[in-house]
Write a protein that holds these residues in place. Structure first.
Motif, PDB file in Angstrom:
ATOM      1  N   HIS A  62       0.798  -1.284   0.000  1.00 46.50           N
ATOM      2  CA  HIS A  62      -0.119   0.030   0.095  1.00 46.50           C
ATOM      3  C   HIS A  62       0.883   1.165  -0.168  1.00 46.50           C
ATOM      4  N   GLY A  63       0.413   2.289  -0.830  1.00 43.45           N
ATOM      5  CA  GLY A  63       1.397   3.519  -0.901  1.00 43.45           C
ATOM      6  C   GLY A  63       0.171   4.614  -1.262  1.00 43.45           C
ATOM      7  N   VAL A  64       0.731   5.706  -0.931  1.00 43.14           N
ATOM      8  CA  VAL A  64       0.267   7.012  -1.292  1.00 43.14           C
ATOM      9  C   VAL A  64       1.137   7.744  -2.393  1.00 43.14           C
ATOM     10  N   ARG A  65       0.818   8.039  -3.543  1.00 47.17           N
ATOM     11  CA  ARG A  65       1.803   8.603  -4.285  1.00 47.17           C
ATOM     12  C   ARG A  65       2.433   9.969  -3.746  1.00 47.17           C
ATOM     13  N   PRO A  66       3.431  10.241  -3.826  1.00 49.11           N
ATOM     14  CA  PRO A  66       3.742  11.751  -3.395  1.00 49.11           C
ATOM     15  C   PRO A  66       3.574  12.911  -4.171  1.00 49.11           C
TER      16      PRO A  66
END
Length: 230
Positions: A62-66
């Motif tokens: 899981h990630g949040v695009r910077p």
């Protein structure tokens, strides 16, 4: 002479809150130190040309695009590179709902057999209070290359991964937004310093309120007791 008779329930809650605040402050301080030290260092690049994808061991982080703050799942596809298995962060699925592993193919970049070029990243330790992984669904909320490799039945997993370009549906390659790791977020070091000082400041305020309350109800005093009057 210090006189202190702590209230049991209040003390328990205060200790729990204090531990949380100190851990959060330390985490943000470590992020500040890490980003400050890495600010002037170029991102290490590497290229591998002879490899074999391992399609049945793809993992999802899981990630949040910077760049867009969009939530999704980073596709970590392992490749056999000589005697070593290297994970490649090769695709981003912009969905909050976790992907179904059986429906995800090897990213296009790896299917083409083209040389893989990208940032060589050694992940930092998971943050406090990170959600636990779901290995059966191949879902991870922090990058743990060893555990991800074991979950895929892989051996000799490298302690780094390659943040390669993402290839869109139109076949165009775009820079990997997570390639600026460690940390893989857009916050500057000063922001982490501010967060750290905030958490530590709240911890100090908590202690002041705790002892002030005990002093107000006569359970905490730094003055010696008065001698009995004759």
């Amino acid at each position: 002479m210090i006189r202190f008779r702590p209230l049991l329930v209040m003390t328990i809650f205060a200790l729990v809150a204090l531990v949380f605040l100190v851990i959060a402050g330390r985490w943000q301080w470590e992020k500040y130190e890490l980003k400050t030290a890495a600010a002037d260092e170029p991102v290490a690049e590497m290229t591998i040309a002879s490899y074999q994808p391992v399609p049945d061991a793809i993992q999802f982080v899981h990630g949040v695009r910077p760049d867009t703050r969009e939530q999704g799942w980073r596709v970590f596809a392992p490749v056999q590179y000589g005697d070593t298995t290297v994970f490649v962060d090769a695709e981003f699925i912009p969905e909050i709902t976790p992907p179904e592993p059986s429906e995800v193919r090897v990213p296009a970049l790896l299917r083409l057999g083209a040389p893989i070029n990208g940032a060589s990243v050694r992940p930092e330790p998971p943050a406090p209070f990170t959600l636990s992984p779901e290995p059966l669904r191949r879902l991870w909320f922090a990058i743990d290359l060893d555990a991800m490799g074991r979950n895929g039945g892989l051996a000799n997993v490298a302690d780094y991964y390659i943040a390669s370009s993402y290839v869109g549906a139109d076949g165009r390659a775009t820079p990997n937004p997570f390639a600026a790791a460690p940390g893989a977020d857009a916050l500057p070091p000063a922001r982490h310093l501010g967060y750290a000082l905030t958490w530590y400041g709240l911890a100090l305020v908590l202690l002041v309120i705790y002892f002030a309350y005990h002093a107000s109800v006569g359970r905490f005093s730094l003055r010696p007791p008065r001698p009995p009057e004759e």
